[in-house]
Design an enzyme around this catalytic site. Structure first.
Site, PDB file in Angstrom:
ATOM      1  N   ARG A 182      -2.193  -0.748   5.595  1.00 32.09           N
ATOM      2  CA  ARG A 182      -3.397  -1.473   4.849  1.00 32.09           C
ATOM      3  C   ARG A 182      -3.132  -2.654   4.219  1.00 32.09           C
ATOM      4  O   ARG A 182      -3.966  -3.609   4.088  1.00 32.09           O
ATOM      5  CB  ARG A 182      -3.864  -0.265   3.851  1.00 32.09           C
ATOM      6  N   CYS A 230       0.764  -1.286   0.098  1.00 29.91           N
ATOM      7  CA  CYS A 230       0.041   0.256   0.025  1.00 29.91           C
ATOM      8  C   CYS A 230       0.911   1.194  -0.094  1.00 29.91           C
ATOM      9  O   CYS A 230       1.670   1.348  -0.838  1.00 29.91           O
ATOM     10  CB  CYS A 230      -0.960   0.006   1.117  1.00 29.91           C
TER      11      CYS A 230
END
Lengths: 287, 140
Positions: free
Chosen positions: A244, A239
């Site tokens: 994430r 990410c």
């Protein structure tokens, strides 16, 4: 939860509430985006681990050393065989990040509380501002397990081999248009776009509105059917800074049973600044 | 820098490290509710600071050259409530030009940069630039 590939790593808020008193065998860890959130109230007997102040080296862009990890566990009263349950804000982003870091140091029994902090709060369960202390433990950590962590050269080779990758950022970040939006802070990357060959599945598609993970059928529909990813082939998730993507890493490895998934924690803030690194812009089918 | 901001910085600087966390929590608790007149806009998602991972909303007003910042931030983001709360208080009634000159190293001056770490500091500078942008728009 029983349909998942490794259902034992995911526990319910009910399970946690029944194990909060079992501090000899279970340690509950809250990990959040917001550094003050734990202090406003947390689960009884839960300790706080901050992704930046506790898990990252303050000088080198890297994680803490094995010795520092041992000291962290010792301070939190965690033994090698303690069941460690992670939960946090943001649909468990940071809980998954801390889970991944603990796994990297070889901690055996790690779990995620499905739905995280928000579900616990929504169910009206008890919170406290009391900070627990535990008798310090002896902890002997392994050297970091790089089979779940991809470095930039691994990613470069994987890309050249046409390996499967998933970019879990927003479509705007993936397409590369954010660098052109007026007044948009760049958050540390000089180029926009994605690593060639990566598909785009924003991390949030794996979570329901209440922050719990979607069912195995729903997850398979996204990652296997729609994206055509193969659980038997090597996989890398990334990410912007690797947080994430640790959520997606958890989904692919434990809920869908992908055999070899690595999180590229350097992610876009490394790749988007790397001299000479190939970048693709736009939708994958435009290239 | 406004006089009120100078006072707030002095309060933080004279406090011991461990007390600064309590001062931030206190500010997070006292974060004012969004005025009723902005509720509908907020529900439509207008005023959202997209750069921030937390749900931060700004509704700045500029009347007769004086700024007033209204904001909505959920209780799950106490750090943003505390920091935005400082800006709301420090720049209440100030000129748009003063807002344009919010010190870029404010978190360091408050003595809380090490607590937040680099990435959270970047997130806050995103909030500040969005605030400055929206006040410049509201005053033009």
């Amino acid at each position: 939860m029983s349909d998942y590939a490794h259902p034992d790593v995911l526990v319910s808020t009910d399970w946690v509430s029944h194990h909060l008193a079992d501090t000899a065998n279970v340690r509950v860890i809250e990990s959040n985006e917001d550094i003050l959130l734990y202090a406003t109230g947390h689960l009884h007997n839960a300790v706080h681990v901050d992704w930046t102040n506790d898990l990252q080296d303050p000088d080198v862009r890297d994680y803490i050393s094995t010795k520092q990890f041992e000291r962290l566990c010792s301070r939190l009263g965690i033994h090698e065989d303690t069941t460690v349950v992670f939960y946090g804000d943001k649909s468990n982003w940071w809980a998954c990040y801390a889970f991944w870091t603990f796994k990297m140091f070889g901690h055996k029994d790690c779990r995620i509380m499905d739905g995280g902090r928000a579900k616990w709060v929504a169910e009206g369960r008890v919170m406290t501002t009391d900070v627990p202390t535990f008798e310090s433990a002896d902890y002997d950590a392994s050297e970091p397990d790089t089979s779940i962590r991809a470095f930039r050269d691994d990613v470069m080779n994987h890309m050249k081999d046409g390996g499967q990758m998933v970019d879990v950022r927003s479509p705007q970040e993936y397409i590369g248009e954010v660098t052109h939006m007026a007044g948009y802070p760049q958050e540390g990357a000089l180029r926009g776009g994605h690593i060639p060959g990566a598909s785009n599945v924003p991390w949030s598609r794996a979570a329901g509105e209440d922050g719990t993970f979607k069912s195995r059928d729903e997850l398979e529909a996204i990652y296997l059917e729609e994206q055509g990813l193969n659980p038997k082939e090597d996989m890398i998730a990334y990410c912007r800074i690797g947080e994430r993507s640790s959520h997606t890493w958890f989904v692919l490895k434990y809920l869908l049973g992908f055999e070899n998934v690595r999180n590229y924690d350097g992610s876009w803030t490394e790749w988007g600044n790397l001299v000479g690194a190939p970048i693709e812009k736009g939708e994958p089918d435009e290239n | 820098m406004t006089d009120r901001l100078r006072e707030i910085i002095d309060e933080f600087q004279s406090a011991p490290d461990e007390f600064r966390v309590e001062m931030l929590l206190e500010r997070a608790r006292q974060f004012p509710p969004l005025p009723e007149k902005y509720r509908a806009l907020r529900e439509k998602g207008l005023g959202r600071v997209h750069e921030c991972m937390a749900e931060v909303y700004f509704f700045p007003e500029v009347k007769d050259g004086a700024v007033r910042i209204h904001s909505d931030i959920p209780g799950e983001a106490p750090t943003q409530r505390a920091l935005v709360g400082i800006l709301m208080e420090a720049y209440d009634g100030a000129s748009p030009e003063a807002v344009a000159q919010i010190p870029p190293d404010l978190l360091r001056q408050l003595g809380i940069a090490p607590l937040l770490g680099v990435q959270r500091q970047q997130g806050f500078s995103g909030i500040v630039s969005r605030l400055q942008h929206s006040i410049a728009e509201a005053s033009s």
